[in-house]
Design an enzyme around this catalytic site. Structure first.
Site, PDB file in Angstrom:
ATOM      1  CE  LYS A  89       4.206  -4.497   7.147  1.00 40.28           C
ATOM      2  NZ  LYS A  89       4.438  -5.839   7.719  1.00 40.28           N
ATOM      3  CG  ASP A 133      11.766  -6.408   3.348  1.00 43.77           C
ATOM      4  OD1 ASP A 133      12.978  -6.320   3.119  1.00 43.77           O
ATOM      5  OD2 ASP A 133      11.186  -7.490   3.550  1.00 43.77           O
TER       6      ASP A 133
END
Length: 377
Positions: free
Chosen positions: A78, A110
């Site tokens: 990410k 998340d």
């Protein structure tokens, strides 16, 4: 476009195939993204590991795993998207003559995206406020807080955390850095997707070094809201005609919003359940991802937690650290190529005994602390 839809009423595997996807084309990601990432401290291409045992098991030519267990010092991919998006935000802010001073980068997560935003914020002298939905493991929440972020836990699912983050980002000197888009909020998520293109560019170079000059025959990507899948579709559908691989998305059975949207032919929100694949526990596809997924994915499959856990154990045994989300790709490939209807699904993906398959393992085991005991079907 015609579709082959094997619904759960007739076949136990949630699966949909979409003939013609390989012929669809779109524009490429900006070329300067990779050069930007190369300037970051600690940047290096993550490994592309060949696993002949899996090729033999699945009766294909070669299987490679893109191992994102250590990307820019974090246990997931990410940071590629977060770093590029924040770079673009700060550059635009400086060019506009905005009042100097730190911003608060607000996001919902998340787990992995929020930690990446927090890490980038600290690196660049900004603040971070991260909203976390229910179901995220306490150790993952602690890891975000350890990046010097303010963390707010939300009692509801991911979509509620996104709404809370968007509301908080309306305050002065705050900006939403979210990896999903909706009408009216699409530019920053688009930058995040562009950031992921570096991963695909690395795969091209690594496959060439392994003697695979023609590229893969199949790429398997885990899907939450679809932002990484959008980047993968963009990369492989922006090349010359005739050279595109098949693209297979994999989701948890408890949160298969993309598969359900493909089945209905329009983006839909679903009610998600508990899954150990926490980073994929999303109920609504990103609005900017959807057109790419609708046109560019060859197939989608959903898998139970038990199969993700089995896949993670298989990868660990072969020397690749992968959490349930990262191992979802292997679980989905196994589901697609084996069992009742496996030959039909193999044909839909265009695979034979010489095909090259790339699995995207999007997180390491450290990114998702769920234990094997917590990953029931």
């Amino acid at each position: 476009m015609s579709e082959i839809d094997s619904s759960p009423r007739t076949v136990t595997l949630p699966w949909i195939a979409r003939p013609g996807a390989r012929a669809w084309r779109c524009g490429p990601a900006p070329a300067e993204v990779r050069a930007f990432h190369a300037t970051l401290p600690g940047y290096a291409p993550t490994p592309l590991t060949e696993l002949p045992v899996l090729a033999s098991e699945l009766d294909v030519g070669r299987v490679f795993v893109k191992d994102e267990s250590c990307r820019l010092g974090l246990p997931a991919f990410k940071a590629l998207g977060a770093s590029w998006a924040v770079h673009r935000i700060l550059a635009e802010r400086a060019a506009s003559g905005a009042r100097p001073g730190p911003l608060t980068l607000v996001t919902a997560t998340d787990g992995n995206h929020g930690r990446a935003v927090a890490r980038v914020a600290a690196l660049l002298g900004q603040h971070a406020h991260v909203f976390v939905p229910r179901g995220v493991h306490p150790r993952a929440v602690s890891a975000i807080a350890a990046e010097r972020a303010r963390v707010t836990e939300v009692a509801g699912p991911y979509d509620e955390a996104v709404r809370a983050a968007a509301e908080a980002a309306r305050s002065a000197d705050a900006i939403l850095v979210q990896d999903t888009a909706w009408p009216g909020y699409e530019r920053i998520p688009g930058w995040i997707v562009e950031g992921y293109s570096t991963l695909c560019a690395e795969i091209d170079e690594q496959l060439t070094a392994e003697g695979v000059a023609g590229g893969p025959g199949l790429v398997v990507v885990p899907v939450g809201v679809g932002s990484l899948a959008q980047a993968v579709v963009t990369h492989y559908r922006s090349g010359p005609a005739g050279s595109a691989p098949a693209l297979l998305s994999v989701e948890p059975r408890a949160a298969a919003c993309v598969l359900e949207s493909l089945r209905r032919g329009a983006p839909v929100g679903i009610t998600t359940g508990h899954t150990s694949m926490a980073g994929l526990n999303c109920g609504t596809p990103s609005s900017i991802a959807w057109p790419h997924l609708r046109q560019g994915l060859d197939a989608a499959v959903a898998v139970p937690d038990s199969e993700a856990a089995r896949a993670a154990a298989s990868l660990a045994g072969l020397g690749v650290s992968s959490g349930p989300c990262g191992a979802a790709g292997l679980a989905g490939l196994r589901a697609a190529l084996t069992g009742a209807g496996g030959e039909e699904r193999r044909k839909a993906l265009g695979l034979d005994a010489s095909s090259v398959v790339v699995l995207l393992s999007t997180e390491g085991a450290a990114a998702n602390p769920h234990s094997a005991q917590e990953t029931g079907g």
